[in-house]
Design a protein around this motif. Structure first.
Motif, PDB file in Angstrom:
ATOM      1  N   LYS A 104       0.860  -1.183   0.000  1.00 51.70           N
ATOM      2  CA  LYS A 104       0.000   0.000   0.000  1.00 51.70           C
ATOM      3  C   LYS A 104       0.894   1.230   0.000  1.00 51.70           C
ATOM      4  CE  LYS A 104      -3.982  -2.053   0.416  1.00 51.70           C
ATOM      5  NZ  LYS A 104      -4.955  -2.038  -0.633  1.00 51.70           N
TER       6      LYS A 104
ATOM      7  N   GLY B  60      -1.980   8.335  -9.548  1.00 55.80           N
ATOM      8  CA  GLY B  60      -2.205   9.595  -8.840  1.00 55.80           C
ATOM      9  C   GLY B  60      -1.018  10.534  -8.947  1.00 55.80           C
TER      10      GLY B  60
ATOM     11  N   GLN C 292      -2.680   2.481  -8.551  1.00 60.54           N
ATOM     12  CA  GLN C 292      -3.480   3.681  -8.333  1.00 60.54           C
ATOM     13  C   GLN C 292      -2.625   4.812  -7.774  1.00 60.54           C
ATOM     14  OE1 GLN C 292      -4.649   0.638  -7.516  1.00 60.54           O
ATOM     15  NE2 GLN C 292      -6.381   0.485  -8.903  1.00 60.54           N
ATOM     16  N   ALA C 293      -1.655   4.485  -6.908  1.00 62.33           N
ATOM     17  CA  ALA C 293      -0.763   5.518  -6.370  1.00 62.33           C
ATOM     18  C   ALA C 293       0.110   6.104  -7.466  1.00 62.33           C
ATOM     19  CB  ALA C 293       0.101   4.928  -5.255  1.00 62.33           C
TER      20      ALA C 293
ATOM     21  N   GLY D  28      -2.156   4.109   1.538  1.00 62.04           N
ATOM     22  CA  GLY D  28      -3.461   3.461   1.657  1.00 62.04           C
ATOM     23  C   GLY D  28      -4.033   3.013   0.327  1.00 62.04           C
ATOM     24  N   ARG D  29      -3.274   3.141  -0.761  1.00 61.89           N
ATOM     25  CA  ARG D  29      -3.770   2.738  -2.078  1.00 61.89           C
ATOM     26  C   ARG D  29      -2.841   1.709  -2.699  1.00 61.89           C
ATOM     27  NH1 ARG D  29      -4.729   8.056  -5.423  1.00 61.89           N
ATOM     28  NH2 ARG D  29      -2.547   8.316  -4.943  1.00 61.89           N
ATOM     29  N   ALA D  30      -3.378   0.977  -3.667  1.00 65.90           N
ATOM     30  CA  ALA D  30      -2.565   0.010  -4.399  1.00 65.90           C
ATOM     31  C   ALA D  30      -1.511   0.766  -5.201  1.00 65.90           C
ATOM     32  CB  ALA D  30      -3.453  -0.825  -5.308  1.00 65.90           C
TER      33      ALA D  30
END
Length: 192
Positions: A80, A92, A88-89, A83-85
């Motif tokens: 993580k 972002g 996805q991070a 708090g994100r995979a």
């Protein structure tokens, strides 16, 4: 419960229903040691490509780089980042780098207006004198003709109404909501 009223349905989803996207089978063939997350697949593809292209550099180390790649693929199974995979991070961070420096307003890049010289001037004038209400002057009569007036001893049956003050020469527009209410009350004669 009437037949016309629709049945009320409540739904809720717990974390147990939120499964990550994984790849475990391709057609009828089950991937060994699977299922794999997108991060694991990405690390395996990129790492395998780099190992093939740089085989001349690491061939003297034997199977150590291949074992390091397999260990890295295993280590990325549930990481993580904030708090994100990881995918996805990374997306972002990519979108953050893509954004304009000042941000967006209405979908367009927000830009500061170019500086320009602001010139101004003013004029001083004499203010006009306010208009005064002229009251009629009484002509004095001889004192013999005057008879003193007396007020009646009984109180009035109706209460006195307050007369509104004379309106100013230039109407002033109320600014706040309270001033607007007060001006409406003054117009209707409810001010006490």
């Amino acid at each position: 419960m009437s037949a016309a009223a629709p049945a009320r349905v409540g739904r809720f989803y717990t974390s147990a229903r939120r499964h990550p996207w994984v790849l475990g089978k391709v057609a009828d063939w089950k991937i060994p040691l699977g299922p794999y997350t997108p991060a694991q697949i990405g690390v395996a593809v990129v790492g395998g490509f780099l190992l093939v292209k740089t085989i001349a550099w690491w061939s003297w180390m034997g199977p150590v780089p291949i074992a390091a790649l397999l260990l890295t693929v295993w280590a990325v199974r549930r990481p993580k980042v904030g708090g994100r995979a990881p995918v996805q991070a990374a997306l972002g961070w990519l979108m953050l780098g893509w954004q304009p420096r000042g941000g967006r307003i209405g979908g367009r890049a927000a830009r500061d207006r170019s500086p320009h010289l602001l010139l101004g001037g003013f004029t001083l004038e004499d203010a006009p004198a306010p208009a005064r209400a002229q009251t009629p002057r009484r002509v004095s009569r001889p004192s013999a003709d005057r008879t003193p007036r007396r007020r009646p001893a009984t109180p009035r049956s109706t209460p006195r109404r307050h007369t509104a003050a004379a309106a100013p020469s230039a109407p002033v527009r109320p600014v706040s909501g309270v001033q607007q209410l007060l001006s409406l009350a003054a117009q209707s004669g409810d001010v006490r």
